[in-house]
Motif scaffolding. Structure first.
Motif, PDB file in Angstrom:
ATOM      1  N   ASP A 209      -1.780  10.461  28.464  1.00 41.12           N
ATOM      2  CA  ASP A 209      -2.615  11.257  29.191  1.00 41.12           C
ATOM      3  C   ASP A 209      -3.512  12.311  28.610  1.00 41.12           C
ATOM      4  OD1 ASP A 209      -2.297  13.154  31.830  1.00 41.12           O
ATOM      5  OD2 ASP A 209      -2.699  14.541  30.239  1.00 41.12           O
ATOM      6  N   LEU A 210      -4.793  12.059  29.124  1.00 42.45           N
ATOM      7  CA  LEU A 210      -5.893  12.572  28.388  1.00 42.45           C
ATOM      8  C   LEU A 210      -5.950  14.015  28.184  1.00 42.45           C
ATOM      9  CD1 LEU A 210      -8.876  10.253  29.794  1.00 42.45           C
ATOM     10  CD2 LEU A 210      -7.420   9.820  27.661  1.00 42.45           C
ATOM     11  N   ASP A 211      -6.080  14.577  27.158  1.00 42.09           N
ATOM     12  CA  ASP A 211      -6.567  16.130  26.754  1.00 42.09           C
ATOM     13  C   ASP A 211      -7.912  16.453  26.799  1.00 42.09           C
ATOM     14  OD1 ASP A 211      -3.634  16.411  26.349  1.00 42.09           O
ATOM     15  OD2 ASP A 211      -3.516  15.676  24.461  1.00 42.09           O
ATOM     16  N   GLY A 212      -8.408  17.261  27.409  1.00 45.60           N
ATOM     17  CA  GLY A 212      -9.783  17.729  27.534  1.00 45.60           C
ATOM     18  C   GLY A 212     -10.427  17.044  28.447  1.00 45.60           C
ATOM     19  N   PHE A 213     -10.052  16.046  29.287  1.00 47.00           N
ATOM     20  CA  PHE A 213     -10.832  15.350  30.167  1.00 47.00           C
ATOM     21  C   PHE A 213     -11.172  16.351  31.440  1.00 47.00           C
ATOM     22  CE2 PHE A 213     -11.299  13.070  34.315  1.00 47.00           C
ATOM     23  CZ  PHE A 213     -12.368  12.189  33.983  1.00 47.00           C
ATOM     24  N   ASN A 214     -10.305  17.167  31.942  1.00 42.13           N
ATOM     25  CA  ASN A 214     -10.768  18.127  32.940  1.00 42.13           C
ATOM     26  C   ASN A 214     -12.098  18.934  32.562  1.00 42.13           C
ATOM     27  OD1 ASN A 214      -8.786  17.316  34.712  1.00 42.13           O
ATOM     28  ND2 ASN A 214      -7.194  18.680  34.095  1.00 42.13           N
TER      29      ASN A 214
ATOM     30  N   PHE B  39     -17.801  18.578  23.499  1.00 41.15           N
ATOM     31  CA  PHE B  39     -16.727  18.080  24.065  1.00 41.15           C
ATOM     32  C   PHE B  39     -15.892  17.305  23.264  1.00 41.15           C
ATOM     33  CE2 PHE B  39     -19.302  13.905  24.662  1.00 41.15           C
ATOM     34  CZ  PHE B  39     -18.481  13.243  24.716  1.00 41.15           C
ATOM     35  N   ALA B  40     -14.774  17.099  23.425  1.00 38.39           N
ATOM     36  CA  ALA B  40     -13.738  16.223  22.562  1.00 38.39           C
ATOM     37  C   ALA B  40     -12.354  15.908  23.614  1.00 38.39           C
ATOM     38  CB  ALA B  40     -13.228  17.067  21.330  1.00 38.39           C
ATOM     39  N   VAL B  41     -12.383  14.473  23.782  1.00 39.12           N
ATOM     40  CA  VAL B  41     -11.215  14.201  24.617  1.00 39.12           C
ATOM     41  C   VAL B  41     -10.520  13.320  23.697  1.00 39.12           C
ATOM     42  CG1 VAL B  41     -10.615  12.525  26.501  1.00 39.12           C
ATOM     43  CG2 VAL B  41     -12.707  13.935  26.538  1.00 39.12           C
ATOM     44  N   THR B  42      -8.948  13.555  23.542  1.00 38.08           N
ATOM     45  CA  THR B  42      -8.223  13.060  22.923  1.00 38.08           C
ATOM     46  C   THR B  42      -6.967  12.716  23.916  1.00 38.08           C
ATOM     47  OG1 THR B  42      -7.005  15.090  22.398  1.00 38.08           O
ATOM     48  CG2 THR B  42      -8.501  14.177  20.846  1.00 38.08           C
ATOM     49  N   THR B  43      -5.893  12.244  23.669  1.00 36.26           N
ATOM     50  CA  THR B  43      -4.830  11.814  24.195  1.00 36.26           C
ATOM     51  C   THR B  43      -3.341  12.042  23.648  1.00 36.26           C
ATOM     52  OG1 THR B  43      -3.946   9.794  25.318  1.00 36.26           O
ATOM     53  CG2 THR B  43      -4.617   9.328  23.135  1.00 36.26           C
ATOM     54  N   SER B  44      -2.459  12.473  24.621  1.00 36.83           N
ATOM     55  CA  SER B  44      -0.892  12.656  24.364  1.00 36.83           C
ATOM     56  C   SER B  44      -0.247  11.489  24.622  1.00 36.83           C
ATOM     57  CB  SER B  44      -0.556  13.922  25.034  1.00 36.83           C
ATOM     58  OG  SER B  44      -1.088  15.252  24.363  1.00 36.83           O
ATOM     59  N   TRP B  45       0.935  11.235  24.045  1.00 40.10           N
ATOM     60  CA  TRP B  45       1.700  10.096  24.669  1.00 40.10           C
ATOM     61  C   TRP B  45       3.144  10.190  24.480  1.00 40.10           C
ATOM     62  CZ3 TRP B  45       4.545   7.863  20.962  1.00 40.10           C
ATOM     63  CH2 TRP B  45       4.570   8.113  19.529  1.00 40.10           C
ATOM     64  N   GLY B  46       3.926   9.299  25.324  1.00 40.46           N
ATOM     65  CA  GLY B  46       5.213   9.481  25.015  1.00 40.46           C
ATOM     66  C   GLY B  46       5.857   7.865  25.393  1.00 40.46           C
ATOM     67  N   SER B  47       6.732   7.415  24.448  1.00 35.58           N
ATOM     68  CA  SER B  47       7.130   5.987  24.537  1.00 35.58           C
ATOM     69  C   SER B  47       8.713   5.798  24.706  1.00 35.58           C
ATOM     70  CB  SER B  47       6.718   5.230  23.310  1.00 35.58           C
ATOM     71  OG  SER B  47       7.237   5.567  22.071  1.00 35.58           O
ATOM     72  N   VAL B  48       9.142   4.689  24.958  1.00 37.08           N
ATOM     73  CA  VAL B  48      10.561   4.650  25.228  1.00 37.08           C
ATOM     74  C   VAL B  48      10.786   3.008  25.093  1.00 37.08           C
ATOM     75  CG1 VAL B  48      10.405   4.244  27.754  1.00 37.08           C
ATOM     76  CG2 VAL B  48      12.570   4.515  26.769  1.00 37.08           C
TER      77      VAL B  48
END
Length: 207
Positions: A74-79, A148-157
């Motif tokens: 999920d992108l952080d900062g995109f909105n 601006f700065a767009v980063t990403t959060s993640w979750g894996s299984v």
């Protein structure tokens, strides 16, 4: 029967059969294109949510040995980027990030855009290799520039080690994604709190 009539009738039948073959091939092409469109995100060309669910359910149903990883991003900062630069610029950014994301993931699995600024990957890899693929995917889904700065959060299984069904895998990956997002927000909160306390100390030291 008059030979000329036979020849004309035969030619007519050949013409009808030829036309039916052409129509059948056209219908097959249209059907294939329709299926591709129903499984593809129109903006980025990645697989969409429906494509992901089909692939994930098939993999979970037949996976009896080995494993693969489901990762949600999920992108952080995109909105904020969208609000500042407008939706056309936001779409262009999503297209760029998606191209980088696909390049990072495709040697080892499949990449999807499942809606908005949410992405997903199914990765076939060993645990040690998975870390490098994940790092490359996170780097691909990030961009910064002036204002601006767009980063990403993640979750894996890991499937089927940690979850054996598509719904369980998605639920667990989603929970881990928002845990990661929460951890990323904490430093920002801490910085804001420190700045406010510093202002308070300077203006009202008695408090």
């Amino acid at each position: 029967v008059n030979p000329l009539a036979v020849a004309l009738a035969t030619a007519s039948l050949v013409g009808v059969i030829f036309r039916l073959v052409i129509t059948f091939r056209e219908n097959v092409t249209i059907l294939a294109a329709s299926r591709r469109e129903s499984l593809t995100d129109a903006l980025t060309g990645l697989g969409n949510r429906r494509h992901l669910m089909l692939d994930l359910e098939q993999r979970c149903a037949r996976e009896t040995r080995g494993s693969f990883y489901l990762v949600l991003f999920d992108l952080d900062g995109f909105n904020l980027y969208n609000d500042r630069f407008g939706h056309p610029a936001g779409d262009a950014l999503l297209s760029r990030l998606s191209a980088h994301f696909m390049s990072a993931v495709h040697p080892f699995g499949y990449a999807y855009r499942i809606g908005g600024d949410e992405f997903c990957a199914l990765i076939d890899s060993t645990e040690s290799k998975f870390e490098s693929v994940l790092s490359a995917a996170c780097t691909a889904l990030a961009e910064d520039g002036e204002g601006f700065a767009v980063t990403t959060s993640w979750g894996s299984v890991s499937v089927p080690v940690e979850a054996s069904s598509a719904s369980d895998a998605l639920s667990l990956a989603d929970r881990r994604l928002y845990e990661d997002k929460g951890r990323r927000r904490e430093p920002s909160r801490d910085q804001t709190q420190s700045a406010l306390l510093q202002i308070l100390r300077e203006r009202h030291p008695d408090l």
